[in-house]
Every structure is written in structure tokens, then in C-alpha cells.
Scaffold this active site. Structure first.
Site, PDB file in Angstrom:
ATOM      1  N   ILE A  19     -48.177  68.431  52.272  1.00 29.64           N
ATOM      2  CA  ILE A  19     -48.421  69.307  53.408  1.00 29.64           C
ATOM      3  C   ILE A  19     -47.640  68.800  54.618  1.00 29.64           C
ATOM      4  CG2 ILE A  19     -50.461  68.090  54.263  1.00 29.64           C
ATOM      5  CD1 ILE A  19     -51.791  70.814  54.628  1.00 29.64           C
ATOM      6  N   ASP A  20     -47.366  67.483  54.637  1.00 31.75           N
ATOM      7  CA  ASP A  20     -46.672  66.875  55.780  1.00 31.75           C
ATOM      8  C   ASP A  20     -45.181  67.210  55.817  1.00 31.75           C
ATOM      9  OD1 ASP A  20     -49.121  65.749  56.120  1.00 31.75           O
ATOM     10  OD2 ASP A  20     -48.516  63.680  55.723  1.00 31.75           O
TER      11      ASP A  20
ATOM     12  N   ARG B 122     -55.902  71.977  55.035  1.00 34.39           N
ATOM     13  CA  ARG B 122     -55.430  71.528  53.732  1.00 34.39           C
ATOM     14  C   ARG B 122     -56.083  72.279  52.574  1.00 34.39           C
ATOM     15  NH1 ARG B 122     -55.274  65.132  52.461  1.00 34.39           N
ATOM     16  NH2 ARG B 122     -57.327  65.542  51.625  1.00 34.39           N
TER      17      ARG B 122
ATOM     18  N   GLY C 278     -53.281  63.888  48.148  1.00 32.80           N
ATOM     19  CA  GLY C 278     -54.199  64.761  48.877  1.00 32.80           C
ATOM     20  C   GLY C 278     -53.981  66.212  48.493  1.00 32.80           C
TER      21      GLY C 278
ATOM     22  N   GLY D  76     -46.794  63.929  46.161  1.00 32.41           N
ATOM     23  CA  GLY D  76     -45.862  63.525  47.206  1.00 32.41           C
ATOM     24  C   GLY D  76     -45.047  62.301  46.826  1.00 32.41           C
ATOM     25  N   ASN D  77     -44.672  61.535  47.845  1.00 31.46           N
ATOM     26  CA  ASN D  77     -43.827  60.354  47.630  1.00 31.46           C
ATOM     27  C   ASN D  77     -44.430  59.371  46.628  1.00 31.46           C
ATOM     28  OD1 ASN D  77     -41.425  60.474  49.429  1.00 31.46           O
ATOM     29  ND2 ASN D  77     -42.991  60.867  50.967  1.00 31.46           N
TER      30      ASN D  77
HETATM   31  N1  ADP Z   1     -45.064  53.105  44.014  1.00 32.37           N
HETATM   32  C1  ADP Z   1     -45.903  53.718  43.186  1.00 32.37           C
HETATM   33  N2  ADP Z   1     -45.782  53.562  41.850  1.00 32.37           N
HETATM   34  C2  ADP Z   1     -46.617  54.178  40.995  1.00 32.37           C
HETATM   35  N3  ADP Z   1     -47.627  54.994  41.386  1.00 32.37           N
HETATM   36  C3  ADP Z   1     -47.792  55.187  42.699  1.00 32.37           C
HETATM   37  C4  ADP Z   1     -46.949  54.568  43.671  1.00 32.37           C
HETATM   38  N4  ADP Z   1     -47.367  54.928  44.898  1.00 32.37           N
HETATM   39  C5  ADP Z   1     -48.423  55.753  44.704  1.00 32.37           C
HETATM   40  N5  ADP Z   1     -48.678  55.913  43.394  1.00 32.37           N
HETATM   41  C6  ADP Z   1     -49.741  56.724  42.812  1.00 32.37           C
HETATM   42  O1  ADP Z   1     -49.457  58.089  43.101  1.00 32.37           O
HETATM   43  C7  ADP Z   1     -50.658  58.788  43.363  1.00 32.37           C
HETATM   44  C8  ADP Z   1     -50.546  59.546  44.654  1.00 32.37           C
HETATM   45  O2  ADP Z   1     -50.095  58.710  45.729  1.00 32.37           O
HETATM   46  P1  ADP Z   1     -50.491  59.005  47.230  1.00 32.37           P
HETATM   47  O3  ADP Z   1     -49.687  58.137  48.101  1.00 32.37           O
HETATM   48  O4  ADP Z   1     -51.972  58.947  47.378  1.00 32.37           O
HETATM   49  O5  ADP Z   1     -50.132  60.532  47.446  1.00 32.37           O
HETATM   50  P2  ADP Z   1     -48.741  61.282  47.548  1.00 32.37           P
HETATM   51  O6  ADP Z   1     -48.200  61.394  46.196  1.00 32.37           O
HETATM   52  O7  ADP Z   1     -49.114  62.585  48.143  1.00 32.37           O
HETATM   53  O8  ADP Z   1     -47.873  60.450  48.442  1.00 32.37           O
HETATM   54  C9  ADP Z   1     -51.784  57.770  43.351  1.00 32.37           C
HETATM   55  O9  ADP Z   1     -52.487  57.914  42.147  1.00 32.37           O
HETATM   56  C10 ADP Z   1     -51.084  56.439  43.470  1.00 32.37           C
HETATM   57  O10 ADP Z   1     -51.768  55.421  42.782  1.00 32.37           O
HETATM   58  O1  FBP Z   2     -58.004  61.884  53.748  1.00 33.29           O
HETATM   59  P1  FBP Z   2     -56.975  61.815  52.698  1.00 33.29           P
HETATM   60  O2  FBP Z   2     -57.323  62.564  51.472  1.00 33.29           O
HETATM   61  O3  FBP Z   2     -56.528  60.435  52.401  1.00 33.29           O
HETATM   62  O4  FBP Z   2     -55.713  62.577  53.239  1.00 33.29           O
HETATM   63  C1  FBP Z   2     -55.136  62.340  54.470  1.00 33.29           C
HETATM   64  C2  FBP Z   2     -53.650  62.417  54.331  1.00 33.29           C
HETATM   65  O5  FBP Z   2     -53.204  63.631  53.794  1.00 33.29           O
HETATM   66  C3  FBP Z   2     -51.910  63.928  54.303  1.00 33.29           C
HETATM   67  O6  FBP Z   2     -51.931  65.126  55.017  1.00 33.29           O
HETATM   68  C4  FBP Z   2     -50.969  64.116  53.158  1.00 33.29           C
HETATM   69  O7  FBP Z   2     -50.902  62.967  52.422  1.00 33.29           O
HETATM   70  P2  FBP Z   2     -50.339  62.971  50.933  1.00 33.29           P
HETATM   71  O8  FBP Z   2     -49.001  63.663  50.982  1.00 33.29           O
HETATM   72  O9  FBP Z   2     -50.251  61.536  50.579  1.00 33.29           O
HETATM   73  O10 FBP Z   2     -51.293  63.738  50.102  1.00 33.29           O
HETATM   74  C5  FBP Z   2     -51.586  62.773  55.244  1.00 33.29           C
HETATM   75  O11 FBP Z   2     -50.888  63.140  56.387  1.00 33.29           O
HETATM   76  C6  FBP Z   2     -52.950  62.314  55.595  1.00 33.29           C
HETATM   77  O12 FBP Z   2     -52.966  61.010  56.110  1.00 33.29           O
HETATM   78 MG    MG Z   3     -48.069  59.270  49.974  1.00 30.15          MG
END
Ligand code: ADP
Ligand code: FBP
Ligand code: MG
Length: 530
Positions: free
Chosen positions: A302-303, A456, A183, A272-273
């Protein structure tokens, strides 16, 4: 009073003021399990001390060398992968980065700065930063994170970030790529800008942006974007990401195929994660294929839900921007007859924004976060407290993190493209339930504000702008120094490199027994809703 720092398995007595309920008590990582044995009359709780971190990690505390062993193991865990792990013969060169700035058109130091320069500001590879800086004298000290039952002081060092004297890439042979995933978050553009500027200072000419997150590696209609100081100069003046973001995307092997096809040998991953899990998998795959690629992450959330760091960029901005929504909710509630304002803030599994924003505003009466369960109905529920607030104050303001109270909402098992659970709208639910509850008892004027996407999309504030600058620069220093599979973070006000697996082992959450959450409660004046 008996000792508050008993050995593992022994019983201890705590004063009743320390125990807020019959739940487990946590002193940092030490869990003190309440045995629900309240002594008649004196209201004291019997507790048993469970093991700290160390016992969980299988440490034999009777071994006189256990500390040394723990430290060695810690050092190995926090070791940061280097290109020489896979390519022992990788050649290093004198750094082309120097704090003494020369005009960009000068060819004078194209081959590196003269080594007789007095001060380059280089970091020694052996420099370390302390991960934990408090020496807790007892497991019962607030926030204590203990390894053994005495909370012995064990130094835990992590690698200091910054430019090194030797670099493992020739700038003219570098093709660097930047990708932003997940996000949005205030500050993404600031980090992109700094990465590009710092790469150029090293002398890199080929810098590209991968559009729309990991998807940009596979979608045929998405072209990489050429980046330079000129392109990014003013990009930090607006929020969002110059490159675009996305969730989901191709398989790791397809991403690495694309990296190879494009000739990318430095990849900067902002996310993020989930993004970091991807970055680490890309790093592993590159190693498996024996290709010399430095993969460096910059944590974006952002979280604020990433482990081990003081905070992540964009979080401060989010808390600040949330003040506007909270103030509006307060004004609306305060100006209405029996007014109740509800503000929903982001935080899928971590309530940091809601907690800090509530604390900062001083206008919130009830703060609800995912980490702390609550009842809505019943004598100790949120609704009953709202009734009390309307009767005593005339109005009330509720701040809820999006992940709070999900148990009340219908579960759909729906996932987004990245595999994150799609949450129900706690704000809408609270609004409905509050309206229903007050319908029969005098009514309430309920206003619900959901500022989440407005927050955001903001540009970073000054403090986040500086954080982004330092993180972006250090990401480039890390890559040039030959590290890969790492991420940058601020730790006790110093900048460090972490191996990615350590920061994504679990999401960082608010500790309901922390002093910060308690500060929030003292500000709101809310009771336990249980
Ligand atoms: N375990 C994983 N292994 C590889 N890629 C991942 C994994 N989890 C998420 N991704 C990829 O990382 C990107 C971001 O993940 P997402 O959870 O949406 O956001 P964030 O990085 O903020 O947590 C996406 O393109 C997703 O497909
Ligand atoms: O509507 P979207 O783009 O999925 O984003 C919502 C999410 O963004 C966040 O603020 C941040 O999420 P990420 O760190 O995965 O980008 C979450 O708390 C929330 O659920
Ligand atoms: Mg995530």
C-alpha cells in the site's frame, strides 16, 4: 549564465532560485554538492558535479564502447531466470492459453489450441519494454537520471510480460499455490481471483491457497485451501485477503521442504519487499535442490515503496480512501474555533500516500513525510507555522505519514515478527505537542484522525481492480512460460517481468527534489520547516 551541465568534477553556477537551501542538490541520480560559497551580492551557489550512476558502477567513460558495455551489463542484470537455466533439457509444450475463449466444459482443445489459429496474443520472448522513456538533454533537467555527466541516452530494456507460445508445465501436472504475506492491501483478493481464473484457463485443476502467509507452510493446524473459480468468483467484492496474511514465519529451507512435501510446482507470492526477499530465497533454494518450481511474485504494498514500477496495486485506492479522512479532518478543523486537524496515513519509510493524498485533496496545509526532515519547534518549525495559519486562516490541517518525524519519538528498537522496526505514533505526538504549544497562546481545538487500518481494509477501486487483474494474469503467464524468481509490474504503462533482486535492492522513496513533492508543497503552501 554558465552551463548547467558541466563535466564531472567541474564547477557550475546555478541561479539562486534553483537552490532551496544549503543542502545537496539532486538532479535524478546526479548529486550536485553545494560548497556553501554564496557569492556576495548576486546570491549564486558554487556546486561540484559528482558522478552519475555509471561512475558509481565503475564504468570507464573514456572507452568508446562504454554504452554498449553498460547495456550488456544491464541486460544481464535484468535477465529473468528461466527453468532451462537449471534444466537445459526441460521440454516445452504448445500453450493451452488462447485468447479465443472456448466453453470451459469443452475438451476440444485439451491438448493445446491448434497452431493455425490466426491470433493468440502471444508475447515473443524477445519483446522488451523501455525502463526509462525520457531522453534528458542535461543532468539539470528536472528528474534527470544520468549514467554519465552528459546524461547520454542509453537504452535500458526490460522483459515484456504476457503469455508465450510455449509453456514449460503440463497443466494437468501443475499444483499451484498462492500465498499472501505482510500487511493487508486493497486488491489482494482481486489478484488471488485472477491467478485462479487464469490457471484454470490454462487447464490447471490443483490450485491451493496457503493460509496466513509464510506461516501457513509450517503451522500444523493450518490447512491449505482448495481454490477454484467458484471459490474466488466474488472474493474481490471485499477487502482483506481470502487466505489471510502474517508477518514472520518459518525458515526458507522449511518452506521449501513443505513445498516439496505438498508437491507444489508453481508458487505465487503476493507481498512487499520482505515477502519478495523470501520469494527469491525460495527460488534460490529450489534451484539448489534442483526442483522444478516456478516462483512468481506480485508486488503488494500500500506504501508504493517498490522500485522500478509506475505504482503498486492498492495505492490508488489508499489515496482515494484517505480523502475521506482528510475531508473529515478539514470539516472538523474548519468548523471549530481555532481548529487543527491531524491525519496520519501509512508509509513506514515512504511518504507516497501522504504526498498524493494531500495533493489530491487540496485541503492540507502541512504534509510531513519520512523523506523530508522538519523542525517542530523554533522560528521555522511546524508549530510556528500552525500559529500563523490559525491567525490568517482560522484553521489548519496536517497530514503526516507514519514514518515522518521519528527522530522526535522515543526509540524502542522493537521489531515486528518480520524484523521491521516498530514505529512511534507521530500522530499522537503531534497532537500532544500542538496542544501544549497553543495552551499558553489562545488554545487550539485539535482533532486527530488515524484512518490507517480502515484504509488498508478497503476493497480495491476500479482502477486498482484492473491493475490487479493484469498483474495476476501475467504472474500465471510468467510461471507457465518457465520463468521463476521474477515479479510482475507496470512500467511506463506496459507490463513487465523483473528479476526479484532488482526490485528489492532498496525501498522506493519520495524524492524531496522531485517535481511531485514540489507540487505538493505548492498545494499546501508550507515552508521548509528547517
Ligand atoms: N529477508 C527476508 N528473507 C526471507 N523472508 C523474509 C525476509 N524479510 C521478510 N521476510 C518474510 O516475508 C514476509 C513479509 O515480510 P514483511 O516485511 O512483514 O512484509 P512485506 O512483504 O509487505 O514487506 C514475512 O513472513 C517475513 O518473515
Ligand atoms: O500494523 P502492521 O500490520 O504491522 O502494518 C503496518 C505497516 O503496514 C504498511 O502500511 C505496509 O507494510 P507492508 O508493505 O510491510 O505490508 C506500513 O507502512 C506499516 O508500517
Ligand atoms: Mg516490508
Amino acid at each position: 549564465m554558465e552551463s548547467l551541465s558541466p563535466a564531472i568534477g567541474q564547477k557550475a553556477i546555478l541561479p539562486s532560485t534553483t537552490a532551496r537551501s544549503d543542502r545537496d542538490l539532486f538532479f535524478g541520480s546526479v548529486r550536485l554538492r553545494t560548497v556553501r560559497n554564496i557569492d556576495r551580492g548576486c546570491r549564486r551557489l558554487r556546486i561540484r558535479v559528482q558522478a552519475g550512476n555509471g561512475a558509481a558502477a565503475g564504468i570507464e567513460f573514456s572507452d568508446p564502447d562504454w554504452k554498449l558495455k553498460y547495456q550488456r551489463e544491464f541486460e544481464a542484470r535484468f535477465n529473468i531466470p528461466h527453468i532451462t537455466d537449471v534444466f537445459p533439457d526441460a521440454v516445452s509444450y504448445p500453450s493451452t492459453f488462447c485468447l479465443k475463449m472456448r466453453t470451459p466444459v469443452s475438451e476440444e482443445f485439451a491438448e493445446g489450441y491448434p497452431s493455425d489459429e490466426k491470433w493468440h496474443g502471444y508475447i515473443n520472448n524477445n519483446d522488451r519494454v523501455l525502463l526509462k522513456v525520457i531522453n534528458y538533454s542535461s543532468p539539470s533537467s528536472a528528474g534527470a537520471e544520468c549514467i554519465d555527466s552528459n546524461c547520454s541516452w542509453v537504452e535500458q530494456w526490460v522483459h515484456r510480460a504476457g503469455p508465450r507460445e510455449k509453456i514449460f508445465f503440463k497443466p494437468e501436472e501443475v499444483k499451484a499455490a498462492i500465498v499472501t504475506c505482510g500487511g493487508l492491501c486493497p486488491g489482494l483478493n482481486d489478484v488471488i481471483r485472477q491467478i485462479v481464473i487464469t490457471l484454470e484457463i490454462y487447464g490447471v485443476k490443483q490450485i491451493v491457497g496457503i493460509p496466513f502467509g509464510y506461516r501457513g507452510f509450517s503451522e500444523k493446524d493450518l490447512d491449505e485451501m482448495a481454490l477454484s473459480r467458484k471459490v474466488v468468483q466474488n472474493v474481490h467484492l471485499s477487502g482483506g485477503s481470502l487466505l489471510g496474511v502474517s508477518r514472520g514465519g518459518p525458515k526458507v529451507s522449511d518452506i521449501v521442504d513443505s513445498i516439496q512435501e505438498r508437491g507444489i510446482n508453481m508458487l505465487f507470492v503476493l507481498g512487499g519487499n520482505g515477502t519478495h526477499a523470501g520469494a527469491n530465497a525460495i527460488h534460490d533454494e529450489c534451484r539448489k535442490r534442483r526442483i522444478k518450481v516456478a516462483v512468481v511474485g506480485v508486488p503488494k504494498t500500500i506504501d508504493n515503496d517498490i522500485m522500478l514500477m509506475d505504482k503498486t496495486f492498492g495505492f490508488d485506492t489508499a489515496v482515494e480512501e484517505a480523502q475521506r479522512a482528510i475531508n473529515s479532518a478539514y470539516i472538523e478543523a474548519h468548523s471549530a474555533y481555532r481548529g487543527i486537524g491531524i491525519v496520519k496515513l501509512m508509509g513506514r519509510s515512504s511518504g507516497f500516500i501522504a504526498m498524493q493524498a494531500s495533493l489530491a485533496s487540496g485541503q492540507i496545509d502541512i504534509c510531513l513525510i519520512p523523506e523530508v526532515p522538519f523542525n517542530l519547534h523554533g522560528p521555522h518549525g511546524v508549530l510556528r507555522h500552525l500559529k500563523y495559519l490559525l491567525e490568517t486562516k482560522g484553521s489548519a490541517v496536517v497530514c503526516a505519514a507514519e514514518g515522518a518525524g521519528q527522530d522526535f519519538l522515543q526509540k524502542t528498537n522493537a521489531k515486528d515478527a518480520s524484523g521491521n522496526a516498530v514505529l512511534g505514533d507521530i500522530g499522537v505526538y503531534l497532537q500532544q505537542e500542538i496542544k501544549k504549544y497553543f495552551k499558553e497562546i489562545g488554545g487550539a481545538d485539535v482533532k486527530y484522525i488515524d484512518p490507517t487500518y480502515m484504509i488498508r481494509a478497503c476493497r480495491a477501486n476500479a482502477s486498482d481492480g484492473i491493475l490487479c487483474t493484469v498483474l495476476g494474469q501475467n504472474a500465471v503467464h510468467g510461471a507457465f512460460s518457465g520463468y521463476s524468481g521474477i515479479t510482475v509490474g507496470i512500467c511506463n504503462t506496459h507490463y513487465v517481468y523483473f528479476p526479484i533482486p532488482e526490485v528489492i535492492s532498496k525501498p522506493r522513496v519520495v524524492d524531496p527534489n522531485s517535481r511531485m513533492w514540489h507540487r505538493c508543497l505548492t498545494s499546501t503552501g508550507q515552508p521548509d520547516f528547517l
